[in-house]
Design an enzyme around this catalytic site. Sequence first.
Site, PDB file in Angstrom:
ATOM      1  N   SER A   1       0.848  -1.197   0.000  1.00  0.00           N
ATOM      2  CA  SER A   1       0.000   0.000   0.000  1.00  0.00           C
ATOM      3  C   SER A   1       0.882   1.245   0.000  1.00  0.00           C
ATOM      4  O   SER A   1       2.100   1.161   0.117  1.00  0.00           O
ATOM      5  CB  SER A   1      -0.902   0.010   1.242  1.00  0.00           C
ATOM      6  OG  SER A   1      -0.099   0.185   2.389  1.00  0.00           O
TER       7      SER A   1
ATOM      8  N   SER B   1      11.263  10.157   8.447  1.00  0.00           N
ATOM      9  CA  SER B   1      10.221  11.186   8.428  1.00  0.00           C
ATOM     10  C   SER B   1      10.792  12.459   9.039  1.00  0.00           C
ATOM     11  O   SER B   1      11.696  12.408   9.875  1.00  0.00           O
ATOM     12  CB  SER B   1       9.035  10.719   9.264  1.00  0.00           C
ATOM     13  OG  SER B   1       8.167  11.796   9.522  1.00  0.00           O
TER      14      SER B   1
ATOM     15  N   TYR C   1       6.682   7.270  17.789  1.00  0.00           N
ATOM     16  CA  TYR C   1       6.823   7.344  16.337  1.00  0.00           C
ATOM     17  C   TYR C   1       8.004   8.265  15.975  1.00  0.00           C
ATOM     18  O   TYR C   1       8.883   7.884  15.195  1.00  0.00           O
ATOM     19  CB  TYR C   1       5.532   7.865  15.689  1.00  0.00           C
ATOM     20  CG  TYR C   1       5.629   7.984  14.175  1.00  0.00           C
ATOM     21  CD1 TYR C   1       5.606   6.847  13.374  1.00  0.00           C
ATOM     22  CD2 TYR C   1       5.772   9.226  13.554  1.00  0.00           C
ATOM     23  CE1 TYR C   1       5.710   6.950  11.983  1.00  0.00           C
ATOM     24  CE2 TYR C   1       5.881   9.328  12.173  1.00  0.00           C
ATOM     25  CZ  TYR C   1       5.844   8.191  11.394  1.00  0.00           C
ATOM     26  OH  TYR C   1       5.964   8.285  10.024  1.00  0.00           O
TER      27      TYR C   1
ATOM     28  N   LYS D   1      11.612   7.287  14.172  1.00  0.00           N
ATOM     29  CA  LYS D   1      12.070   7.913  12.920  1.00  0.00           C
ATOM     30  C   LYS D   1      13.442   8.563  13.123  1.00  0.00           C
ATOM     31  O   LYS D   1      14.248   8.629  12.193  1.00  0.00           O
ATOM     32  CB  LYS D   1      11.023   8.922  12.424  1.00  0.00           C
ATOM     33  CG  LYS D   1       9.727   8.251  11.971  1.00  0.00           C
ATOM     34  CD  LYS D   1       9.934   7.434  10.702  1.00  0.00           C
ATOM     35  CE  LYS D   1       9.199   6.154  10.633  1.00  0.00           C
ATOM     36  NZ  LYS D   1       9.430   5.374   9.419  1.00  0.00           N
TER      37      LYS D   1
HETATM   38  N1  LIG Z   1       2.323   9.137   5.094  1.00  0.00           N
HETATM   39  C1  LIG Z   1       3.132  10.097   5.498  1.00  0.00           C
HETATM   40  O1  LIG Z   1       2.752  11.289   5.545  1.00  0.00           O
HETATM   41  C2  LIG Z   1       4.540   9.781   5.889  1.00  0.00           C
HETATM   42  C3  LIG Z   1       5.385  10.847   6.244  1.00  0.00           C
HETATM   43  C4  LIG Z   1       6.692  10.567   6.617  1.00  0.00           C
HETATM   44  C5  LIG Z   1       7.149   9.251   6.610  1.00  0.00           C
HETATM   45  N2  LIG Z   1       6.304   8.221   6.284  1.00  0.00           N
HETATM   46  C6  LIG Z   1       6.844   6.852   6.299  1.00  0.00           C
HETATM   47  O2  LIG Z   1       6.586   6.228   5.075  1.00  0.00           O
HETATM   48  C7  LIG Z   1       6.531   4.805   5.254  1.00  0.00           C
HETATM   49  C8  LIG Z   1       5.343   4.249   4.502  1.00  0.00           C
HETATM   50  O3  LIG Z   1       4.167   4.776   5.051  1.00  0.00           O
HETATM   51  P1  LIG Z   1       2.802   5.029   4.225  1.00  0.00           P
HETATM   52  O4  LIG Z   1       2.443   6.446   4.416  1.00  0.00           O
HETATM   53  O5  LIG Z   1       2.901   4.483   2.848  1.00  0.00           O
HETATM   54  O6  LIG Z   1       1.785   4.173   5.135  1.00  0.00           O
HETATM   55  P2  LIG Z   1       0.890   2.891   4.823  1.00  0.00           P
HETATM   56  O7  LIG Z   1       0.108   3.064   3.581  1.00  0.00           O
HETATM   57  O8  LIG Z   1       0.181   2.644   6.102  1.00  0.00           O
HETATM   58  O9  LIG Z   1       1.966   1.741   4.547  1.00  0.00           O
HETATM   59  C9  LIG Z   1       2.667   1.135   5.584  1.00  0.00           C
HETATM   60  C10 LIG Z   1       3.060  -0.253   5.112  1.00  0.00           C
HETATM   61  O10 LIG Z   1       3.794  -0.883   6.155  1.00  0.00           O
HETATM   62  C11 LIG Z   1       3.268  -2.171   6.350  1.00  0.00           C
HETATM   63  N3  LIG Z   1       3.468  -2.686   7.688  1.00  0.00           N
HETATM   64  C12 LIG Z   1       2.935  -2.240   8.847  1.00  0.00           C
HETATM   65  N4  LIG Z   1       3.316  -3.016   9.865  1.00  0.00           N
HETATM   66  C13 LIG Z   1       4.110  -3.991   9.342  1.00  0.00           C
HETATM   67  C14 LIG Z   1       4.784  -5.104   9.875  1.00  0.00           C
HETATM   68  N5  LIG Z   1       4.710  -5.415  11.181  1.00  0.00           N
HETATM   69  N6  LIG Z   1       5.506  -5.881   9.053  1.00  0.00           N
HETATM   70  C15 LIG Z   1       5.588  -5.611   7.729  1.00  0.00           C
HETATM   71  N7  LIG Z   1       4.939  -4.587   7.156  1.00  0.00           N
HETATM   72  C16 LIG Z   1       4.208  -3.786   7.956  1.00  0.00           C
HETATM   73  C17 LIG Z   1       1.771  -2.016   6.061  1.00  0.00           C
HETATM   74  O11 LIG Z   1       1.187  -3.291   5.835  1.00  0.00           O
HETATM   75  P3  LIG Z   1      -0.390  -3.555   6.111  1.00  0.00           P
HETATM   76  O12 LIG Z   1      -1.118  -3.050   4.917  1.00  0.00           O
HETATM   77  O13 LIG Z   1      -0.431  -5.025   6.274  1.00  0.00           O
HETATM   78  O14 LIG Z   1      -0.731  -2.806   7.362  1.00  0.00           O
HETATM   79  C18 LIG Z   1       1.843  -1.138   4.819  1.00  0.00           C
HETATM   80  O15 LIG Z   1       2.091  -1.921   3.680  1.00  0.00           O
HETATM   81  C19 LIG Z   1       6.474   4.587   6.770  1.00  0.00           C
HETATM   82  O16 LIG Z   1       7.751   4.178   7.209  1.00  0.00           O
HETATM   83  C20 LIG Z   1       6.163   5.966   7.328  1.00  0.00           C
HETATM   84  O17 LIG Z   1       6.697   6.155   8.619  1.00  0.00           O
HETATM   85  C21 LIG Z   1       5.023   8.470   5.899  1.00  0.00           C
END
Ligand SMILES: NC(=O)c1ccc[n+]([C@@H]2O[C@H](COP(=O)([O-])OP(=O)(O)OC[C@H]3O[C@@H](n4cnc5c(N)ncnc54)[C@H](OP(=O)(O)O)[C@@H]3O)[C@@H](O)[C@H]2O)c1
Length: 377
Positions: free
Chosen positions: A46, A170, A197, A201
């Site tokens: 995702s 992040s 969190y 990070k």
């Molecule tokens: N969104 C933002 O604004 C933002 C900003 C800064 C940094 N980030 C970083 O970007 C990265 C991706 O986030 P995203 O925004 O794309 O969020 P997301 O759509 O929630 O994706 C997170 C992914 O991590 C997987 N995951 C969660 N727990 C896990 C586990 N125990 N083992 C393996 N996989 C696991 C989830 O799988 P499931 O679908 O099975 O839950 C999902 O595929 C993260 O590291 C986040 O901290 C995001």
Amino acid sequence: MEALLLGVGLLLGAYVLVYYNLVKAPPCRGLASLRGRTAVVTGANSGIGKMTALELARRGARVVLACRSRERGEAAAFDLRQESGNNEVIFMTLDLASLASVRAFATVFLSSEPRLDILIHNAGISSCGRTREPFNLLLRVNHIGPFLLTHLLLPRLKTSAPSRVVVVSSAAHRRGRLDFTRLDRPVVGWRQELRAYADSKLANVLFARELATQLEGTGVTCYAAHPGPVNSELFLRHVPGWLRPLLRPLAWLVLRAPRGGAQTPLYCALQEGIEPLSGRYFANCHVEEVLPVARDDRAAHRLWEASRKLAGLGPGEDAEFDEDSQPEDPGTPSSPSSPHPEGPTASELYPSPQSSTGRSTVTRRIPVKDELEPQAC
Ligand SMILES: NC(=O)c1ccc[n+]([C@@H]2O[C@H](COP(=O)([O-])OP(=O)(O)OC[C@H]3O[C@@H](n4cnc5c(N)ncnc54)[C@H](OP(=O)(O)O)[C@@H]3O)[C@@H](O)[C@H]2O)c1
């Protein structure tokens, strides 16, 4: 009426300003073909991870989607094969919350995949949800699991060098403060979760820094990447159901699409010539200065030692980090990216003794004050 029009005009103007300065992501334009290369993207079913994997697949890489749910992982692999036209997109089970699962993933991967050119630690959580564990689940999933996975896959990264590790961090790391006396304490309540969190990070940024030091001269480089504020499920999935319909349109307006969020991780994985910036933090496809707390080498080393214990690494399992530089296979391609056509690369600007052949094996740390000119990505 005039006041109303003026108000609407001002609002629109403000939105355009915010959109172009904060929301819209600069695209990673590198044209590199990744045929013959293998990439692992964690949490690729995702959000940002899925878009990152899609771009790698479009460029011809063999892409392993490392996801915790077979159902979601297989579905994503199917989507990505369809969208990219690349059949080399496969799913493997990885649950970063379980050290046994991380080890099982590494065993399967090492026994079936002869290469590893790009490892992207993308998976992450912002909350424990309803899960109650006797340890800090946010630190486990966001840092300790990736730390262990890197150790276990390192032999393959080294034999595939030049290769790269990208840790998706992040900007929230700026609020992080690591308390080494209670790193693994269970997290309870949303305030502690927000703090944990940010801490996890910060651990990502310090990990990339220490990893770069430990891997100097091996041809394996690593980077911490901030994807920007992204419209994904990361935070929304923990918002009460009644609030979601209100927040979704707002999030769509003011946050990046996941494809935009994938650009900086892709830049770190693909951009030619950034090897001398190994260990640094990138945002909007540029290297960025970090606060003193995120460039504290003593804290980075202390975190490394604490993480080894929390990851249950045995004494012999760190052997990869004790070795001297590995000689490279002369047959391997020079970098995950093709030469950048515009201007000198960072390797040319900062040549190292090893780079006399023009191959990208440079991993010397560029001092914090020395910044490269921003490059088009
Ligand atoms: N969104 C933002 O604004 C933002 C900003 C800064 C940094 N980030 C970083 O970007 C990265 C991706 O986030 P995203 O925004 O794309 O969020 P997301 O759509 O929630 O994706 C997170 C992914 O991590 C997987 N995951 C969660 N727990 C896990 C586990 N125990 N083992 C393996 N996989 C696991 C989830 O799988 P499931 O679908 O099975 O839950 C999902 O595929 C993260 O590291 C986040 O901290 C995001």
